[in-house]
Enzyme design. Structure first.
Site, PDB file in Angstrom:
ATOM      1  N   ARG A 260       0.835  -1.198   0.000  1.00 33.89           N
ATOM      2  CA  ARG A 260       0.000   0.000   0.000  1.00 33.89           C
ATOM      3  C   ARG A 260       0.869   1.247   0.000  1.00 33.89           C
ATOM      4  NH1 ARG A 260      -4.716  -1.699   4.410  1.00 33.89           N
ATOM      5  NH2 ARG A 260      -5.271  -3.675   3.389  1.00 33.89           N
ATOM      6  N   ARG A 275       2.382   1.162  10.163  1.00 28.58           N
ATOM      7  CA  ARG A 275       1.912   1.603   8.852  1.00 28.58           C
ATOM      8  C   ARG A 275       3.038   1.501   7.840  1.00 28.58           C
ATOM      9  NH1 ARG A 275      -2.825   4.231   8.289  1.00 28.58           N
ATOM     10  NH2 ARG A 275      -2.810   4.847  10.475  1.00 28.58           N
ATOM     11  N   GLU A 347      -6.173  -1.037  15.872  1.00 26.65           N
ATOM     12  CA  GLU A 347      -6.850  -1.971  14.972  1.00 26.65           C
ATOM     13  C   GLU A 347      -5.892  -3.058  14.503  1.00 26.65           C
ATOM     14  OE1 GLU A 347      -8.194  -2.188  10.348  1.00 26.65           O
ATOM     15  OE2 GLU A 347      -8.164  -0.209  11.289  1.00 26.65           O
ATOM     16  N   SER A 350     -10.142  -5.927  10.411  1.00 23.48           N
ATOM     17  CA  SER A 350     -11.464  -5.443  10.033  1.00 23.48           C
ATOM     18  C   SER A 350     -12.208  -6.594   9.374  1.00 23.48           C
ATOM     19  CB  SER A 350     -11.375  -4.261   9.059  1.00 23.48           C
ATOM     20  OG  SER A 350     -11.058  -3.064   9.723  1.00 23.48           O
ATOM     21  N   ARG A 388       1.048  -6.398  12.780  1.00 22.75           N
ATOM     22  CA  ARG A 388       0.447  -5.790  13.969  1.00 22.75           C
ATOM     23  C   ARG A 388       0.298  -6.818  15.092  1.00 22.75           C
ATOM     24  NH1 ARG A 388      -3.627  -0.842  12.347  1.00 22.75           N
ATOM     25  NH2 ARG A 388      -2.225   0.114  10.825  1.00 22.75           N
TER      26      ARG A 388
END
Length: 425
Positions: A260, A275, A347, A350, A388
């Site tokens: 990403r 990130r 987070e 999801s 994560r």
């Protein structure tokens, strides 16, 4: 993608839903295009009707051996108008499709109203937060101090937001991947697959990343894109196909790297692994019949939570409000893991039900009891984002001397009970 007939028939509902999603998208252009389409359609139908009528006249004249040249000449002009009108019709329909592709999914009725993540609602919490007799450090401090994380050398060879894992930490990440795959395939009933890490634009349109989010993707010089998530290739497996009811549900599990650009995130999480441009995920994807999709969402979310429970990592699960949901989701549960070094929940997964939004873009259907094709519902969830999860293990299992205790669930994969300063390389 939404059903345009349903959108046009429920404009007030759609406008309210877009407002609730914090979307400033205006439907005026869509309405204008639809009106133009109707006008062109009427013109096209009128011209075709004229052609049919004149064809009969020409046939009759020829049968009676009379001159039909004047009508034939007139019909050449009509044929040219039919062709031009058909082209205009195709252009308008393409614009309508392009407009529909940037309209987000509509929230399910059970999604709480809200403007931002501050309005998300906690649905459950699990685990006890560890009490430290020292000030817990963040993962990047522990990783750099032990030599197991190297951001500086990664930046020299590639750039910011990349990392080199070394020694026991690299092995720990690999252990997490294997642990998750084994859990989901052996206990949760998912089929493990390996998918391409590059996809074409059609695949990304199918799952909703294109055309709206192109700036967040890495594109190669041959026109393919590096996948931002395994959701893209896995959900697209049956693109353009019609499945049997007995084929469903499909439950897939895969491990992939993800890429990403993190456009718009500059200045956020600049330190550490939170990130990154490149990271690993174990992804779960389900394809099912519409009447079962919310039960499947609940089960998928529990499967992701089970990973954290076995690792004994405290977490909470929240349902996202209307203003915080992703583009393609009708309802989303976020799982947030506790990070003592940051003194906050972050987070880690999801889990979303996209209902028929992606299936309509991909044209993926199943045959119901009446034999008529219906769009399937698609679901996806990280189970989990591996980097994560690694952060959570490092911070929750850290010791005063900088070493890290290996969770019981991973010791069989690691072959040790502790990693850290002395065992890093």
């Amino acid at each position: 993608m939404l059903d345009i007939k349903w959108v046009l028939g429920n404009l007030d509902l759609v406008k309210d839903a877009l407002k609730n999603r914090n979307s400033d998208l205006c439907l005026d252009e869509l309405l204008a295009l639809e009106e133009s389409r109707k006008q062109v359609q009427r013109e096209f139908d009128s011209l075709r009707a004229l052609q049919n009528t004149k064809s009969k006249e020409i046939a009759l004249l020829k049968k009676e051996k009379k001159d039909a040249s004047q009508i034939l000449s007139e019909m050449q002009a009509v044929a040219a108008r039919v062709k031009e009108t058909g082209q205009r019709q195709s252009e308008i329909e393409l614009k309508i499709k392009d407009t529909m592709l940037v309209i987000p999914n509509l929230p399910h009725a059970s999604v709480p109203l809200g403007k931002s993540e501050a309005d998300n609602q906690t649905v459950r919490e699990w685990g006890e937060k560890r009490t430290f007799d020292f000030k817990p450090k963040e993962h990047w401090e522990l990783g750099e101090k032990s030599g197991m994380l190297d951001f500086e050398r990664a930046a020299r060879m590639t750039g910011a937001r990349f990392a080199i894992y070394r020694g026991a930490l690299a092995r720990l990440e690999r252990a997490l991947i294997q642990f998750m795959l084994d859990l989901h395939t052996r206990e949760h009933g998912y089929e493990e697959i390996i998918v391409p890490y590059m996809v074409n634009a059609d695949a990304l349109v199918g799952t909703g990343q294109l055309p709206k989010f192109e700036e967040e993707l890495f594109k190669t010089n041959v026109g393919l894109y590096l996948i931002p998530t395994a959701e893209v290739p896995v959900t697209n497996i049956f693109r353009g196909e019609t499945l049997l009811k007995t084929d469903l549900p499909k439950k897939f599990c895969t491990f992939t790297p993800c890429f990403r650009s993190e456009a718009g995130s500059y200045g956020k999480d600049v330190k550490g692994l939170v990130r990154q441009h490149q990271f690993h995920k174990v992804e779960l994807v389900k394809l099912c019949m519409p009447e079962h999709s919310y039960d499947e969402l609940a089960a998928l979310t529990k499967d992701a939570e089970h990973v954290l429970e076995l690792l004994i990592l405290p977490y909470r699960t929240v349902v996202l409000c209307t203003g915080d949901m992703g583009f393609g989701a009708a309802k989303t549960f976020d799982i947030e893991v506790w990070l003592p070094g940051q003194d906050r929940y972050r987070e880690i997964s999801s889990c979303s039900n996209c209902e028929a939004f992606q299936a309509r873009r991909m044209n993926t259907r199943f045959k119901g009891d009446d034999g008529k094709p219906q769009f399937i519902h698609t679901l996806n969830g990280s189970a989990l984002a591996v980097g994560r999860t690694l952060i959570a293990v490092i911070e929750n299992y850290q010791n005063a001397d900088g070493s890290i205790t290996v969770p019981d669930a991973l010791q069989g994969y690691m072959g040790c009970q502790m990693i850290g300063v002395s065992s890093s390389l």
